[in-house]
Design an enzyme around this catalytic site. Structure first.
Site, mmCIF file in Angstrom:
data_model
loop_
_atom_site.group_PDB
_atom_site.id
_atom_site.type_symbol
_atom_site.label_atom_id
_atom_site.label_comp_id
_atom_site.label_asym_id
_atom_site.label_seq_id
_atom_site.Cartn_x
_atom_site.Cartn_y
_atom_site.Cartn_z
ATOM 1 N N ASP A 22 22.663 -33.729 -5.532
ATOM 2 C CA ASP A 22 22.236 -32.384 -5.220
ATOM 3 C C ASP A 22 21.676 -32.385 -3.791
ATOM 4 O O ASP A 22 21.332 -33.445 -3.263
ATOM 5 C CB ASP A 22 21.170 -31.959 -6.234
ATOM 6 C CG ASP A 22 20.611 -30.588 -5.956
ATOM 7 O OD1 ASP A 22 21.408 -29.689 -5.607
ATOM 8 O OD2 ASP A 22 19.390 -30.415 -6.089
ATOM 9 N N ASP A 24 19.391 -29.493 -2.145
ATOM 10 C CA ASP A 24 18.050 -28.915 -1.959
ATOM 11 C C ASP A 24 17.035 -29.549 -2.907
ATOM 12 O O ASP A 24 17.233 -29.591 -4.120
ATOM 13 C CB ASP A 24 18.105 -27.399 -2.176
ATOM 14 C CG ASP A 24 19.038 -26.724 -1.173
ATOM 15 O OD1 ASP A 24 19.196 -27.253 -0.063
ATOM 16 O OD2 ASP A 24 19.611 -25.674 -1.520
ATOM 17 N N ASP A 30 13.537 -28.091 -0.397
ATOM 18 C CA ASP A 30 14.057 -26.867 -0.996
ATOM 19 C C ASP A 30 13.300 -25.677 -0.424
ATOM 20 O O ASP A 30 12.146 -25.447 -0.774
ATOM 21 C CB ASP A 30 13.911 -26.919 -2.523
ATOM 22 C CG ASP A 30 14.669 -25.774 -3.190
ATOM 23 O OD1 ASP A 30 14.970 -24.775 -2.497
ATOM 24 O OD2 ASP A 30 14.968 -25.875 -4.389
ATOM 25 N N TYR A 33 17.159 -20.587 -0.929
ATOM 26 C CA TYR A 33 18.218 -19.806 -0.255
ATOM 27 C C TYR A 33 18.187 -20.032 1.254
ATOM 28 O O TYR A 33 18.072 -19.100 2.037
ATOM 29 C CB TYR A 33 18.092 -18.318 -0.590
ATOM 30 C CG TYR A 33 18.067 -18.045 -2.066
ATOM 31 C CD1 TYR A 33 19.129 -18.414 -2.870
ATOM 32 C CD2 TYR A 33 16.961 -17.437 -2.656
ATOM 33 C CE1 TYR A 33 19.112 -18.185 -4.232
ATOM 34 C CE2 TYR A 33 16.925 -17.205 -4.022
ATOM 35 C CZ TYR A 33 17.997 -17.579 -4.803
ATOM 36 O OH TYR A 33 17.972 -17.348 -6.154
ATOM 37 N N ASN A 65 24.750 -25.962 -5.653
ATOM 38 C CA ASN A 65 24.875 -24.548 -5.993
ATOM 39 C C ASN A 65 24.265 -23.735 -4.858
ATOM 40 O O ASN A 65 23.075 -23.870 -4.581
ATOM 41 C CB ASN A 65 24.105 -24.233 -7.289
ATOM 42 C CG ASN A 65 24.792 -24.775 -8.529
ATOM 43 O OD1 ASN A 65 25.953 -25.153 -8.490
ATOM 44 N ND2 ASN A 65 24.066 -24.800 -9.638
ATOM 45 N N GLN A 66 25.070 -22.943 -4.198
ATOM 46 C CA GLN A 66 24.566 -22.117 -3.090
ATOM 47 C C GLN A 66 24.755 -20.640 -3.423
ATOM 48 O O GLN A 66 25.525 -19.926 -2.779
ATOM 49 C CB GLN A 66 25.264 -22.500 -1.783
ATOM 50 C CG GLN A 66 24.865 -23.873 -1.256
ATOM 51 C CD GLN A 66 23.383 -23.937 -0.871
ATOM 52 O OE1 GLN A 66 22.841 -22.995 -0.313
ATOM 53 N NE2 GLN A 66 22.721 -25.053 -1.180
HETATM 54 MG MG LIG Z 1 18.021 -28.915 -6.018
#
Ligand SMILES: [Mg+2]
Ligand SMILES: [Zn+2]
Length: 200
Positions: A22, A24, A30, A33, A65-66
């Site tokens: 992963d 972020d 993180d 967004y 996942n963005q």
């Molecule tokens: Mg993450």
């Protein structure tokens, strides 16, 4: 969608040495967004850890996942700038991803690539014959769930969303989750490299 893949024919070699990562909260902070390259900050020790893993022959594939794209919070160009900044920071420490794939969809879109679904792994060309000695490292349950569904090792890191995830982990698995929990990416890589040594 693919952000990058290094050249034709690049792939894990030997084929079982895959670490899915992963982004972020694992490799970079993180920020929620993140569409601004100025907000890219590496998790301490992340670059050195990835370099070690790469030098040990592991194929490093990012899966992210963005949904900020699907939610209209930033553009593809913004994402590319963020990825370039991350790549530059990693490269300054000799670290490099072999491939990076992201889901651009919002949660309600019904896509097949948002983790914990295996779409990004399929897109990466790693789904068929993925060896159980491979690993998935992330800070959310959707990350470790991705690994569990693939039948590979899974590691939850405490950085990023990790501490929050741990609450859900305790609710669901009490003190015995079917994956490892470690402080951060350097610890995760240390575990993976150590497991490889005892395997041999
Ligand atoms: Mg993450
Ligand atoms: Zn998707």
């Amino acid at each position: 969608m693919t952000v990058w893949k290094r050249g034709p024919g690049t792939g894990p070699h030997p084929p079982w040495k895959v670490i899915l990562l992963d982004r972020d909260g694992v490799v970079i902070r993180d920020r929620g967004y993140l569409g601004d390259p100025g907000g890219v900050e590496l998790i301490p020790g992340a670059a050195a850890a990835l370099r070690r893993a790469h030098e040990a022959g592991w194929y490093l594939c990012g899966l992210s996942n963005q949904s900020g794209l699907g939610r209209g919070l930033f553009t593809l160009g913004d994402l590319a700038a963020v990825m370039q900044r991350m790549e530059d920071l990693l490269a300054a420490d000799g670290a490099v991803f072999d491939a990076f794939h992201y889901c651009p969809h919002a949660p309600g879109e019904g896509c097949e690539c948002r983790k914990p679904q295996p779409g990004l792994v399929r897109e990466a060309g790693l789904l068929e014959g993925l060896d159980h000695r491979s690993w998935m490292v992330g800070d959310k349950l959707s990350d470790v769930e991705t690994g569990l569904r693939l039948g590979i090792g899974a590691i939850l890191v405490r950085t990023g969303y990790g501490e929050t995830s741990l609450q859900a982990v305790r609710d669901r698995w009490s003190t015995n989750p079917p994956f490892a929990v470690v402080d951060d990416l350097p610890a995760a890589i240390g575990l993976i490299l150590g497991a490889g040594e005892t395997d041999a």
